[in-house]
Scaffold this motif. Structure first.
Motif, short mmCIF file in Angstrom:
data_model
loop_
_atom_site.label_atom_id
_atom_site.label_comp_id
_atom_site.label_asym_id
_atom_site.label_seq_id
_atom_site.Cartn_x
_atom_site.Cartn_y
_atom_site.Cartn_z
N ILE A 146 80.10 72.65 42.25
CA ILE A 146 80.94 73.64 41.57
C ILE A 146 80.05 74.42 40.62
N ASN A 147 80.00 75.73 40.79
CA ASN A 147 79.06 76.55 40.03
C ASN A 147 79.68 77.28 38.84
N SER A 148 81.01 77.29 38.77
CA SER A 148 81.65 78.06 37.70
C SER A 148 81.57 77.31 36.37
N ASP A 149 81.78 78.04 35.30
CA ASP A 149 81.73 77.47 33.95
C ASP A 149 82.86 76.46 33.76
N ILE A 150 84.07 76.87 34.14
CA ILE A 150 85.21 75.95 34.07
C ILE A 150 85.40 75.34 35.45
N LYS A 151 85.72 74.05 35.48
CA LYS A 151 85.84 73.35 36.76
C LYS A 151 87.17 72.60 36.82
N ILE A 152 87.72 72.53 38.01
CA ILE A 152 88.99 71.82 38.18
C ILE A 152 88.85 70.79 39.31
N LEU A 153 89.36 69.60 39.06
CA LEU A 153 89.32 68.56 40.09
C LEU A 153 90.73 68.02 40.30
N SER A 154 91.05 67.69 41.55
CA SER A 154 92.25 66.89 41.77
C SER A 154 91.82 65.59 42.41
N LEU A 155 92.30 64.49 41.81
CA LEU A 155 91.79 63.17 42.16
C LEU A 155 92.75 62.46 43.10
N LEU A 156 92.19 61.92 44.17
CA LEU A 156 92.98 61.13 45.10
C LEU A 156 93.37 59.82 44.42
N GLN A 157 94.64 59.50 44.57
CA GLN A 157 95.18 58.32 43.90
C GLN A 157 94.48 57.03 44.33
N ASN A 158 94.42 56.07 43.42
CA ASN A 158 93.83 54.76 43.70
C ASN A 158 92.35 54.82 44.05
N SER A 159 91.67 55.92 43.70
CA SER A 159 90.25 55.95 44.02
C SER A 159 89.40 55.61 42.80
N PHE A 160 90.02 55.41 41.65
CA PHE A 160 89.24 55.09 40.48
C PHE A 160 89.73 53.82 39.78
N GLY A 161 91.02 53.68 39.65
CA GLY A 161 91.56 52.50 38.98
C GLY A 161 91.84 52.75 37.51
N ALA B 207 83.61 91.49 49.71
CA ALA B 207 82.72 90.52 49.06
C ALA B 207 83.47 89.73 48.01
N CYS B 208 83.10 88.48 47.83
CA CYS B 208 83.77 87.63 46.84
C CYS B 208 82.77 86.63 46.30
N ASN B 209 82.81 86.43 44.98
CA ASN B 209 81.95 85.41 44.38
C ASN B 209 82.40 84.04 44.82
N GLN B 210 81.46 83.22 45.22
CA GLN B 210 81.83 81.87 45.59
C GLN B 210 81.67 80.96 44.38
N LEU B 211 82.75 80.26 44.05
CA LEU B 211 82.72 79.38 42.89
C LEU B 211 82.19 78.00 43.25
N ILE B 212 82.32 77.67 44.53
CA ILE B 212 81.82 76.36 44.96
C ILE B 212 80.93 76.55 46.17
N GLU B 213 80.09 75.57 46.45
CA GLU B 213 79.32 75.61 47.69
C GLU B 213 79.26 74.21 48.28
N PHE B 214 79.25 74.16 49.60
CA PHE B 214 79.10 72.87 50.28
C PHE B 214 77.61 72.53 50.28
N VAL B 215 77.25 71.44 49.63
CA VAL B 215 75.84 71.06 49.56
C VAL B 215 75.41 70.39 50.86
#
Lengths: 322, 248, 379
Positions: A146-161, B207-215
């Motif tokens: 993820i390259n953006s300054d702000i990042k968002i994640l959605s976590l799959l249930q039961n994968s961390f505890g 064109a669109c900025n990509q915020l994520i990339e598949f490594v």
């Protein structure tokens, strides 16, 4: 800067996945050397809100507005965007469930924040922010940066505890300062499954397939489930034949589960079914056919006649519980 | 009402997944299909048009993809969509796809935009929500029922532990899942024939900025063999689940 | 030469596969056991346009080519040959015969509802004393001035009970031998027509097969197809195309059995490894694959010739004979690979083996095909 966790309550009680999410977020906020903020929208008692601090929330933001009693993704997203800005969150965490799937994409656009969904582990921070997730319906893994300054994640249930990490958090009430008069979605009817464990929430699931021979044979599945505190589920043919309600259908086109334990009774293990259960921590297969593909996916297997094995298993669980 | 259905072109769900140098999906010999969730929502849109033609003016399908996705678009036309659009682009991340769609849709006018809840390839599950936010319109996700009653849209959405019935003002994005239609529609010979004359428009992507990339990608490690327990000794299973797996 | 299928052909193949796997597979074993067809399957087949798929759209058909038809027949036959034989009779015999040789009035009245699949057709040629030998018809259609009067018995008639439109081959001028034969369109509910019981067959048990008795049946003169005495040519030309249908049915039975055997060989273990890893099994599968590839090429070549309006009688005879014979071989081997499981009904291959046998017998036995092929060698 902070890590923001979106929590969910069910009739005023937090779901287990919210605590899991706080635990996950806490671990991450420690690595990032920042504070963890929990957000709760809805009518939740202060004593319940305090439970979020038990798992490591440094701050608890409470938005309790009657206009938000009903989940409207567009409105909720506006609230979230404001809270994010107010606490300066650089990382926002959701559960990968119906609500998280509805909200996180919207927030991603609002904040121009890169989103990774159905995340299964902590990010790798050694070279940027790299997150691991399953792709191709669990048939492969991808590492996503993820390259953006702000990042968002959605976590799959039961994968961390759950990890307890008690904090003294202050509950802050947040005023949205928003106009809710123009609601485009109106709630007409709610149908909540009551007294029954929610399938996608369940830690243990007992599931039946065509090998159960008919709906009249579901008694032992239900009994075993109730003994284990488990939810019941089924394979697609079973739902298609109306032996069980469609809500119970697990698989690629049905519900995708991530329980700690999945017990498959009389399920052959078609690839579409495996797509719905491969996130399970442990899979038990019971089938009369030793060649059934379900055994390839299972951790423990019993080859045998279900009409005998299930009652024996029920007896064994009863003895164990006693 | 005018309905737009977003369809993704994905590898057949029985495809054996492989990657080229762990960097990109290996598409050699792969059969492509309409993403199963998109196909279900498409089926529902077409059912509505067939049963309530007074309510549905047209059903258009749209895909963001390369030329090889046109077979899937034409299948959608054969199933009963009125026309098709392909936005020429080879992006695969949800944000760029949603952005491409929004740029096109902003110039047209659709009352309901249908998306499937998730794609069976990269499992992002986010195009519908992103698209709605780009367009600044409501979205209802996990929709398992869609109806139009007296000109009003009524949907049922799954919540964790039940469902809710809502009425929604158009325009909005409907994100459909299992239940919205029983099973995908099979195209008829007549449908396949009439698809020949339906319009498939190609527009260039933006064109669109990509915020994520598949490594990179990798495949799951071979699983340890299943441990078989004697059917006569189910107690052993309880013991293993308690002491070894620690799940009960 | 281009071995690629068009996008449309692939779409038709997939549609047939989806229909077969979603709708037909569920109870196919029970239907075979009980020798019954499901009305809802036939309705769905009609709605999808599979019953009139090659008929010109101006007569309400699907307007698809013969190559598409072969692909669809193969997919449906992989699962249920009792359904695909119904489809073959409707498409290649009844609809094709009417489209090519009936007059506009007859097409309007009979072909259109058939092509839409609203009505089912049957082709009445075989007789108790005349199976594949069409020259010795004993059923008579006597010219009574205003009408034809039918007497006689037809045997092994597919769709006899389901059909409402019969195409009947009968002798009008017995002294003229095969030049005195005519083809007629006969409404099944015409007084004097009675059916024998459903035949209790070895395979394709669900297929609707009966004998049909004509006892002073009056048929309007306008129902004769073509010129007086055209019946034998009509039957021969129609059967040329019909063979492509049965050839692709046999191909589907073979490839259905092969796919099951291949899957089984990769799941079933013996002596510590999947049985596919035993050369005796792998080589069997290799032989089966080559035969199926040959069979498919013969079917598609015959279909291609037909679509190009080139002569295809010999090609279709070669396809019919080869596909039927290898269907028998391949299904037998598929049962062998399954071992004991292959001998019980659950695994489908024993049913496919019983179905394969019929493809060597009906619409011209393998021996009759060899007569056609060998005669063509002398031309």
């Amino acid at each position: 800067m902070s890590v923001l966790v979106y929590t969910e309550n069910w009739d005023g009680k937090f779901k287990k996945l919210s605590f899991e999410l706080i635990s996950y977020g806490k671990e991450l906020s420690k690595k990032l050397n920042t504070e963890l903020v929990a957000l709760s929208i809805g009518n939740v008692a202060e004593s319940e809100l305090q439970k979020l601090a038990l798992y490591g929330a440094d701050r608890i933001i409470n938005v309790n507005k009657s206009e938000l009693s009903f989940f409207d993704a567009q409105l909720y997203n506006s609230v979230l965007a404001k809270v994010t800005e107010s606490v300066g969150a650089k990382l926002i965490l959701f559960a990968h469930n119906n609500t998280g799937k509805a909200l996180s994409p919207r927030l991603s656009v609002s904040l121009k924040a890169g989103l990774a969904t159905a995340v299964i582990a902590q990010p790798d921070l050694t070279n940027g922010f790299i997150i691991r997730k399953k792709v191709f319906t669990s048939k492969a893994f991808a590492n996503i940066k993820i390259n953006s300054d702000i990042k968002i994640l959605s976590l799959l249930q039961n994968s961390f505890g759950l990890l307890e990490d008690p904090k003294n958090a202050v509950i802050e009430s947040f005023d949205t300062d928003m106009d809710f008069s123009d609601q485009k979605c109106k709630l007409m009817d709610v149908n909540k499954v009551s007294g029954k464990l929610i399938l996608t929430d369940a830690d243990i699931v007992v599931s039946g397939g065509r090998g159960m021979k008919g709906p009249e044979n579901w008694g032992p599945i239900e009994e075993l489930a109730s003994l284990l505190g488990a939810a019941t589920a089924c394979s697609r043919p079973v739902a298609d034949e109306h032996w069980r309600p469609h809500e119970e259908h697990v698989g690629q086109t049905g519900k995708v589960l991530s329980p700690s334990l999945y017990i498959a009774c009389g399920i052959s293990g078609a690839i579409q079914h495996l797509g719905g259960i491969s996130n399970s921590k442990y899979i038990v297969a019971i089938n009369k056919d030793p060649e059934a593909p379900i055994f390839e996916a299972a951790d423990y297997g019993i080859v045998g006649d279900l009409s005998k094995v299930l009652p024996d298993l029920i007896t064994a669980v009863k003895e164990f519980k006693a | 009402m005018k309905i737009l259905v977003c369809i993704n072109n994905v590898p057949d769900t029985t495809t054996k997944i492989k990657f080229v140098d762990n960097k990109a999906f290996d598409s050699a010999g792969v059969q492509w299909i309409i993403n199963p969730w998109d196909e279900l929502t498409l089926t529902r849109a077409i059912e509505m048009k067939e049963t309530q033609p007074a309510d549905i003016e047209s059903v258009t399908v749209i895909n963001v993809g390369r030329a090889d996705a046109e077979a899937s678009i034409r299948k959608a036309l054969a199933i009963g969509a009125d026309n098709g659009i392909r936005i020429n682009s080879d992006t695969s991340d949800s944000y760029s796809v949603a952005f491409q769609l929004s740029e096109y849709i902003a110039k047209e006018k659709y009352d309901i935009i249908f998306c499937g809840i998730e794609s069976s390839d990269y499992n992002g599950g986010s195009v519908g929500g992103m698209l709605a936010e780009f367009l600044a319109i409501p979205s209802v996700s996990s929709v398992s029922m869609f109806e139009i009653k007296d000109g009003k849209v009524v949907v049922k959405r799954e919540i964790d532990g039940g469902n809710e019935t809502l009425s929604v003002q158009t325009p909005f994005v409907l994100i459909g899942q299992k239940g919205i239609a029983i099973e995908p529609k099979i195209p008829s010979m007549r449908g396949i024939m009439t698809a020949r004359t339906k319009q498939l428009t190609v527009v260039e992507g933006v064109a669109c900025n990509q915020l994520i990339e598949f490594v990179d990608f990798d495949l799951p490690k071979a699983k340890a063999a299943c441990r078989k327990i004697d059917a006569e000794n189910v107690k052993e299973l309880i013991d293993l689940l308690h002491n070894e797996a620690k799940v009960i | 030469m281009d071995f690629n299928f068009t996008e449309e052909q692939l779409m038709i193949q997939q549609a047939a596969k989806d229909f077969a796997e979603r709708e037909l597979l569920v109870d196919v074993i029970e239907r075979d056991d009980n020798a019954v067809q499901s009305a809802s399957h036939i309705k769905k087949l009609a709605e999808l346009g599979f019953l009139g798929m090659m008929t010109d759209p101006k007569y309400d058909g699907g307007g698809m080519d013969t190559v598409s038809y072969v692909l669809a027949m193969e997919e449906i036959s992989k699962v249920d040959a009792s359904i695909s034989v119904l489809m073959s009779v409707c498409n290649s015999l009844v609809n094709w015969g009417l489209e090519n040789f009936a007059n506009e009035f007859q097409k309007e009245k009979y072909l259109k509802p058939l092509a839409r699949g609203e009505k089912i057709g049957a082709f009445l040629l075989s007789e108790p004393e005349a199976g594949s030998d069409a020259t010795s018809q004993r059923t008579t259609a006597e010219d009574k001035g205003d009408y034809y009067l039918f007497n006689g018995t037809k045997n092994w008639i597919t769709n006899a009970h389901l059909a409402s439109t019969y195409l009947v081959i009968a002798q009008t001028y017995p002294d003229k031998k095969h030049k005195g034969i005519n083809a007629f369109i006969v409404d099944k509910d015409t007084p004097g027509i009675t059916l024998g019981p459903h035949e209790n067959k070895m395979g394709m048990r669900a297929s609707d097969t009966h004998s049909v008795m004509f006892n002073d049946v009056k048929v309007p003169k306008e129902n004769r197809i073509g010129e007086d005495g055209f019946g034998f040519t009509f039957a021969m030309k129609t059967l040329d195309g019909g063979r492509i249908g049965i050839a692709s049915q046999a191909l589907g039975i073979a490839s259905g059995a092969f796919e099951r055997a291949l899957k089984y060989s990769r799941e079933r273990k013996a002596f510590g490894t999947e049985i596919f890893n035993h050369q005796s099994v792998a080589f069997k599968l290799s032989d089966m694959a080559v035969k199926i590839e040959n069979a498919r090429n013969l079917c598609l070549k015959a279909a291609w010739l037909k679509d190009q309006h080139l002569p295809y009688g010999t090609a279709s005879a070669m396809a019919k004979q080869y596909c039927a014979d290898i269907a028998m071989e391949v299904t037998t081997e598929a049962v062998q690979i399954h071992g004991g499981y292959g001998y019980v009904k659950e695994y489908h291959v024993e049913r496919l083996m019983r179905e394969a046998k019929l493809t060597q017998i009906y619409e011209g036995t393998s021996e009759v095909q060899k007569i056609i092929i060998s005669r063509s060698l002398l031309k």
